[in-house]
Design a protein around this motif. Structure first.
Motif, PDB file in Angstrom:
ATOM      1  N   LYS A   1      20.355  14.471   4.311  1.00 12.01           N
ATOM      2  CA  LYS A   1      19.950  13.438   5.278  1.00 12.01           C
ATOM      3  C   LYS A   1      18.437  13.422   5.451  1.00 12.01           C
ATOM      4  CE  LYS A   1      23.980  13.853   8.177  1.00 12.01           C
ATOM      5  NZ  LYS A   1      24.439  14.162   9.523  1.00 12.01           N
ATOM      6  N   TYR A   2      17.839  14.603   5.535  1.00 10.92           N
ATOM      7  CA  TYR A   2      16.389  14.710   5.713  1.00 10.92           C
ATOM      8  C   TYR A   2      15.653  14.043   4.555  1.00 10.92           C
ATOM      9  CZ  TYR A   2      11.758  16.849   5.982  1.00 10.92           C
ATOM     10  OH  TYR A   2      10.406  17.055   6.025  1.00 10.92           O
ATOM     11  N   ARG A   3      16.004  14.434   3.318  1.00  9.08           N
ATOM     12  CA  ARG A   3      15.275  13.877   2.176  1.00  9.08           C
ATOM     13  C   ARG A   3      15.533  12.387   2.018  1.00  9.08           C
ATOM     14  NH1 ARG A   3      18.974  17.378  -1.633  1.00  9.08           N
ATOM     15  NH2 ARG A   3      20.465  15.821  -2.383  1.00  9.08           N
ATOM     16  N   GLN A   4      16.768  11.946   2.289  1.00  8.72           N
ATOM     17  CA  GLN A   4      17.049  10.516   2.205  1.00  8.72           C
ATOM     18  C   GLN A   4      16.260   9.744   3.253  1.00  8.72           C
ATOM     19  OE1 GLN A   4      21.351  10.482   2.445  1.00  8.72           O
ATOM     20  NE2 GLN A   4      21.567  10.576   0.217  1.00  8.72           N
ATOM     21  N   SER A   5      16.147  10.301   4.438  1.00  9.67           N
ATOM     22  CA  SER A   5      15.378   9.643   5.501  1.00  9.67           C
ATOM     23  C   SER A   5      13.904   9.576   5.150  1.00  9.67           C
ATOM     24  CB  SER A   5      15.573  10.386   6.824  1.00  9.67           C
ATOM     25  OG  SER A   5      16.917  10.333   7.221  1.00  9.67           O
ATOM     26  N   ALA A   6      13.358  10.682   4.650  1.00  7.55           N
ATOM     27  CA  ALA A   6      11.941  10.702   4.268  1.00  7.55           C
ATOM     28  C   ALA A   6      11.663   9.690   3.161  1.00  7.55           C
ATOM     29  CB  ALA A   6      11.530  12.105   3.833  1.00  7.55           C
ATOM     30  N   LEU A   7      12.536   9.656   2.167  1.00  4.15           N
ATOM     31  CA  LEU A   7      12.348   8.706   1.062  1.00  4.15           C
ATOM     32  C   LEU A   7      12.515   7.266   1.536  1.00  4.15           C
ATOM     33  CD1 LEU A   7      14.162  10.797  -1.668  1.00  4.15           C
ATOM     34  CD2 LEU A   7      11.735  10.167  -1.675  1.00  4.15           C
ATOM     35  N   PHE A   8      13.420   7.025   2.486  1.00  2.00           N
ATOM     36  CA  PHE A   8      13.607   5.682   3.025  1.00  2.00           C
ATOM     37  C   PHE A   8      12.354   5.212   3.762  1.00  2.00           C
ATOM     38  CE2 PHE A   8      14.691   2.854   6.549  1.00  2.00           C
ATOM     39  CZ  PHE A   8      15.261   1.797   5.857  1.00  2.00           C
ATOM     40  N   VAL A   9      11.826   6.064   4.635  1.00  2.00           N
ATOM     41  CA  VAL A   9      10.617   5.687   5.386  1.00  2.00           C
ATOM     42  C   VAL A   9       9.463   5.431   4.416  1.00  2.00           C
ATOM     43  CG1 VAL A   9       8.885   6.499   7.040  1.00  2.00           C
ATOM     44  CG2 VAL A   9      11.316   6.805   7.522  1.00  2.00           C
ATOM     45  N   MET A  10       9.310   6.318   3.429  1.00  2.00           N
ATOM     46  CA  MET A  10       8.242   6.124   2.445  1.00  2.00           C
ATOM     47  C   MET A  10       8.423   4.797   1.719  1.00  2.00           C
ATOM     48  SD  MET A  10       6.855   8.583  -0.627  1.00  2.00           S
ATOM     49  CE  MET A  10       8.488   8.873  -1.266  1.00  2.00           C
ATOM     50  N   SER A  11       9.650   4.481   1.323  1.00  5.60           N
ATOM     51  CA  SER A  11       9.873   3.234   0.575  1.00  5.60           C
ATOM     52  C   SER A  11       9.589   2.004   1.429  1.00  5.60           C
ATOM     53  CB  SER A  11      11.293   3.184   0.011  1.00  5.60           C
ATOM     54  OG  SER A  11      12.245   2.943   1.026  1.00  5.60           O
TER      55      SER A  11
ATOM     56  N   ASN B   1      -0.335   1.605   6.035  1.00  7.23           N
ATOM     57  CA  ASN B   1       0.890   1.894   5.294  1.00  7.23           C
ATOM     58  C   ASN B   1       0.654   2.936   4.205  1.00  7.23           C
ATOM     59  OD1 ASN B   1       3.278   0.178   6.219  1.00  7.23           O
ATOM     60  ND2 ASN B   1       1.614  -1.309   6.169  1.00  7.23           N
ATOM     61  N   ALA B   2      -0.470   2.863   3.540  1.00  8.36           N
ATOM     62  CA  ALA B   2      -0.781   3.845   2.498  1.00  8.36           C
ATOM     63  C   ALA B   2      -0.941   5.243   3.095  1.00  8.36           C
ATOM     64  CB  ALA B   2      -2.042   3.439   1.740  1.00  8.36           C
ATOM     65  N   ASP B   3      -1.517   5.322   4.277  1.00  2.55           N
ATOM     66  CA  ASP B   3      -1.657   6.627   4.941  1.00  2.55           C
ATOM     67  C   ASP B   3      -0.279   7.224   5.253  1.00  2.55           C
ATOM     68  OD1 ASP B   3      -4.423   6.484   4.809  1.00  2.55           O
ATOM     69  OD2 ASP B   3      -4.664   5.807   6.881  1.00  2.55           O
ATOM     70  N   VAL B   4       0.660   6.385   5.648  1.00  5.85           N
ATOM     71  CA  VAL B   4       2.022   6.867   5.901  1.00  5.85           C
ATOM     72  C   VAL B   4       2.660   7.329   4.595  1.00  5.85           C
ATOM     73  CG1 VAL B   4       4.346   6.208   6.657  1.00  5.85           C
ATOM     74  CG2 VAL B   4       2.346   5.449   7.965  1.00  5.85           C
TER      75      VAL B   4
ATOM     76  N   SER C   1      -0.119   8.728  -4.631  1.00  2.00           N
ATOM     77  CA  SER C   1      -0.139   8.255  -3.247  1.00  2.00           C
ATOM     78  C   SER C   1      -1.525   8.424  -2.640  1.00  2.00           C
ATOM     79  CB  SER C   1       0.891   9.010  -2.401  1.00  2.00           C
ATOM     80  OG  SER C   1       2.184   8.759  -2.860  1.00  2.00           O
ATOM     81  N   VAL C   2      -2.163   9.538  -2.946  1.00  2.00           N
ATOM     82  CA  VAL C   2      -3.530   9.779  -2.457  1.00  2.00           C
ATOM     83  C   VAL C   2      -4.476   8.723  -3.050  1.00  2.00           C
ATOM     84  CG1 VAL C   2      -5.476  11.400  -2.530  1.00  2.00           C
ATOM     85  CG2 VAL C   2      -3.165  12.224  -2.004  1.00  2.00           C
ATOM     86  N   LYS C   3      -4.308   8.426  -4.330  1.00  2.00           N
ATOM     87  CA  LYS C   3      -5.136   7.396  -4.973  1.00  2.00           C
ATOM     88  C   LYS C   3      -4.865   6.024  -4.360  1.00  2.00           C
ATOM     89  CE  LYS C   3      -5.253   9.804  -9.414  1.00  2.00           C
ATOM     90  NZ  LYS C   3      -4.775   9.735 -10.812  1.00  2.00           N
ATOM     91  N   LEU C   4      -3.608   5.761  -4.023  1.00  2.00           N
ATOM     92  CA  LEU C   4      -3.254   4.490  -3.383  1.00  2.00           C
ATOM     93  C   LEU C   4      -3.960   4.368  -2.032  1.00  2.00           C
ATOM     94  CD1 LEU C   4      -1.514   1.896  -3.304  1.00  2.00           C
ATOM     95  CD2 LEU C   4       0.300   3.293  -2.287  1.00  2.00           C
ATOM     96  N   ALA C   5      -3.939   5.435  -1.264  1.00  2.00           N
ATOM     97  CA  ALA C   5      -4.609   5.405   0.043  1.00  2.00           C
ATOM     98  C   ALA C   5      -6.114   5.201  -0.119  1.00  2.00           C
ATOM     99  CB  ALA C   5      -4.313   6.689   0.817  1.00  2.00           C
ATOM    100  N   ALA C   6      -6.700   5.849  -1.125  1.00  5.54           N
ATOM    101  CA  ALA C   6      -8.140   5.676  -1.370  1.00  5.54           C
ATOM    102  C   ALA C   6      -8.439   4.225  -1.749  1.00  5.54           C
ATOM    103  CB  ALA C   6      -8.608   6.626  -2.468  1.00  5.54           C
TER     104      ALA C   6
END
Length: 151
Positions: free
Chosen positions: A32-42, A66-69, A115-120
């Motif tokens: 549940k934890y990993r699915q929730s984390a991946l859902f929020v990220m997506s 959004n990129a920071d999240v 993801s770090v590059k996306l935020a930059a």
């Protein structure tokens, strides 16, 4: 006062960085934890994608937020793929996650880096930079899904 704030921040960071697998009483909790984390990220990644692909107007501040999240969320799910978490709740995770752990780790590391590059790129406020970084980050998602996620 500044030292106290720095100490508090360091303590909070350490607490979050502690192995999440130790926090899961049951395999289904980890799933549940990993699915929730991946859902929020997506969800946040999708908002950036909508801007990058012209389905939503470009908003530099929203892209950056959004990129920071995404950067923070990209760090979270991996500890919840520990031993014994391949069963216990419905999941699309393929067995290769556990049999090819080094390869899986490469994929998760690549996502975190992109993801770090996306935020930059988002911080530049330039749509073309965002598009390029989004494409690279999306490619890491696709590669992992192609190898480690059931359709």
């Amino acid at each position: 006062m500044k030292v106290l704030a720095t100490f508090a921040f360091a303590a909070a960071t350490l607490a979050v960085a502690a192995p999440a697998s130790a926090q899961f009483a049951k395999p289904e909790d980890a799933i549940k934890y990993r699915q929730s984390a991946l859902f929020v990220m997506s969800q946040h990644f999708g908002r950036i994608g909508a801007m990058a692909n012209g389905r939503a107007p470009f908003d530099a501040k929203a892209a950056q937020d959004n990129a920071d999240v995404v950067v923070q969320m990209a760090k979270l799910p991996w500890a919840a793929f520990g031993p014994g978490t391949d069963k216990g709740a419905p999941t699309k995770a393929l067995p290769e996650i556990w049999t090819e752990q080094a390869k899986y780790k490469e994929h998760s590391d690549k996502l975190e880096a992109e993801s770090v590059k996306l935020a930059a790129a988002a911080k530049t406020g330039n749509l073309d930079n965002l598009k390029a970084a989004f494409g690279a980050a999306a490619g890491t998602c696709k590669a992992c899904h192609d190898n480690f996620r059931a359709k």
